[in-house]
Design a protein around this motif. Structure first.
Motif, PDB file in Angstrom:
ATOM      1  N   ASN A  78     -30.430  -0.367   9.310  1.00  0.00           N
ATOM      2  CA  ASN A  78     -29.201   0.343   9.006  1.00  0.00           C
ATOM      3  C   ASN A  78     -28.738   1.035  10.326  1.00  0.00           C
ATOM      4  O   ASN A  78     -27.394   0.969  10.359  1.00  0.00           O
ATOM      5  N   LEU A  79     -29.517   1.318  11.268  1.00  0.00           N
ATOM      6  CA  LEU A  79     -29.021   1.819  12.368  1.00  0.00           C
ATOM      7  C   LEU A  79     -28.366   0.850  13.093  1.00  0.00           C
ATOM      8  O   LEU A  79     -27.225   1.057  13.869  1.00  0.00           O
ATOM      9  N   SER A  80     -28.608  -0.509  13.017  1.00  0.00           N
ATOM     10  CA  SER A  80     -28.212  -1.344  13.918  1.00  0.00           C
ATOM     11  C   SER A  80     -26.902  -1.642  13.223  1.00  0.00           C
ATOM     12  O   SER A  80     -25.816  -2.210  13.980  1.00  0.00           O
ATOM     13  N   LYS A  81     -26.529  -1.435  11.811  1.00  0.00           N
ATOM     14  CA  LYS A  81     -24.962  -1.577  11.397  1.00  0.00           C
ATOM     15  C   LYS A  81     -24.270  -0.235  11.828  1.00  0.00           C
ATOM     16  O   LYS A  81     -23.251  -0.293  11.986  1.00  0.00           O
ATOM     17  N   LEU A  82     -24.851   1.007  11.903  1.00  0.00           N
ATOM     18  CA  LEU A  82     -24.200   1.976  12.328  1.00  0.00           C
ATOM     19  C   LEU A  82     -23.651   1.705  13.836  1.00  0.00           C
ATOM     20  O   LEU A  82     -22.538   2.249  14.119  1.00  0.00           O
ATOM     21  N   ILE A  83     -24.364   1.381  14.773  1.00  0.00           N
ATOM     22  CA  ILE A  83     -24.159   1.310  16.124  1.00  0.00           C
ATOM     23  C   ILE A  83     -23.118   0.195  16.296  1.00  0.00           C
ATOM     24  O   ILE A  83     -22.458   0.053  17.526  1.00  0.00           O
ATOM     25  N   GLN A  84     -22.801  -0.523  15.463  1.00  0.00           N
ATOM     26  CA  GLN A  84     -21.725  -1.557  15.715  1.00  0.00           C
ATOM     27  C   GLN A  84     -20.464  -0.977  15.491  1.00  0.00           C
ATOM     28  O   GLN A  84     -19.340  -1.640  15.787  1.00  0.00           O
ATOM     29  N   VAL A 120     -28.212   6.871  22.866  1.00  0.00           N
ATOM     30  CA  VAL A 120     -29.042   7.114  21.698  1.00  0.00           C
ATOM     31  C   VAL A 120     -30.297   7.223  22.324  1.00  0.00           C
ATOM     32  O   VAL A 120     -30.837   6.685  22.867  1.00  0.00           O
ATOM     33  N   VAL A 121     -31.117   8.505  21.603  1.00  0.00           N
ATOM     34  CA  VAL A 121     -32.312   8.878  21.869  1.00  0.00           C
ATOM     35  C   VAL A 121     -33.164   8.950  20.605  1.00  0.00           C
ATOM     36  O   VAL A 121     -32.757   9.945  19.781  1.00  0.00           O
ATOM     37  N   ILE A 122     -34.104   8.295  20.120  1.00  0.00           N
ATOM     38  CA  ILE A 122     -34.746   8.292  19.085  1.00  0.00           C
ATOM     39  C   ILE A 122     -36.467   8.580  19.381  1.00  0.00           C
ATOM     40  O   ILE A 122     -37.032   8.047  20.070  1.00  0.00           O
ATOM     41  N   VAL A 123     -36.827   9.597  18.878  1.00  0.00           N
ATOM     42  CA  VAL A 123     -38.105  10.089  19.013  1.00  0.00           C
ATOM     43  C   VAL A 123     -38.855  10.827  17.771  1.00  0.00           C
ATOM     44  O   VAL A 123     -38.170  11.462  16.934  1.00  0.00           O
TER      45      VAL A 123
END
Length: 164
Positions: free
Chosen positions: A115-121, A130-133
């Motif tokens: 889902n994130l891959s769709k958002l960042i497009q 983007v920093v994911i922790v």
């Protein structure tokens, strides 16, 4: 501008108060987003249903720098099978018990990142860093522990570039 988002109640861990004290100018919790579908983890709003909230915030703030803090929820323990809609991750290929916590965690993580891959497009996300922790090691016990690196928390850092 600073915005925080968490799909469950701001009362949990007193986030309503301490997020403001931490400097967030706008705070969004589950109680601010009535009508969005709920998932099993803490009866909060499902992460995939918050993707548009994130995109809208970036779209509304294109003319200024935006720090957006999102504490995700759906991939948190308990790893609810009913919240898994994306079956792309095949646990048996990784010697995971298909009914175990490690499997469900991996499926929920895969679902989030798909889902994130769709958002960042989306065009409003161009230029975003983007920093994911993870906020803690996944609480997994028993034989499933072999799939977890003890005392480690994963992270991912990237910047969204304009597509060619």
């Amino acid at each position: 501008k600073t915005i925080s988002l968490h799909g469950t109640s701001g009362v949990l861990y007193d986030r309503t108060n301490w997020y403001v004290k931490a400097g967030f100018q706008e705070v969004l919790f589950g109680e601010n987003l009535i009508g969005l579908p709920r998932c099993s983890a803490f009866k909060g709003i499902c992460d995939h249903d918050l993707m548009e909230v994130v995109a809208d915030s970036f779209s509304e703030n294109l003319s200024q720098n935006l720090f957006f803090y999102w504490m995700t929820l759906t991939s948190h323990q308990p790893y609810a099978k009913q919240d898994i809609h994306n079956q792309r991750f095949d646990c048996t290929k990784f010697d995971m018990n298909p009914k175990g916590d490690a499997c469900h965690n991996a499926q929920l993580q895969t679902q989030f990142f798909d889902n994130l891959s769709k958002l960042i497009q989306k065009p409003e996300m161009i230029g975003t860093e983007v920093v994911i922790v993870g906020d803690h090691q996944p609480p997994i016990w028993g034989e499933d522990i072999k799939h977890i690196r003890p005392l480690t928390v994963g992270y991912l850092h990237f910047k969204i570039k304009e597509s060619n």
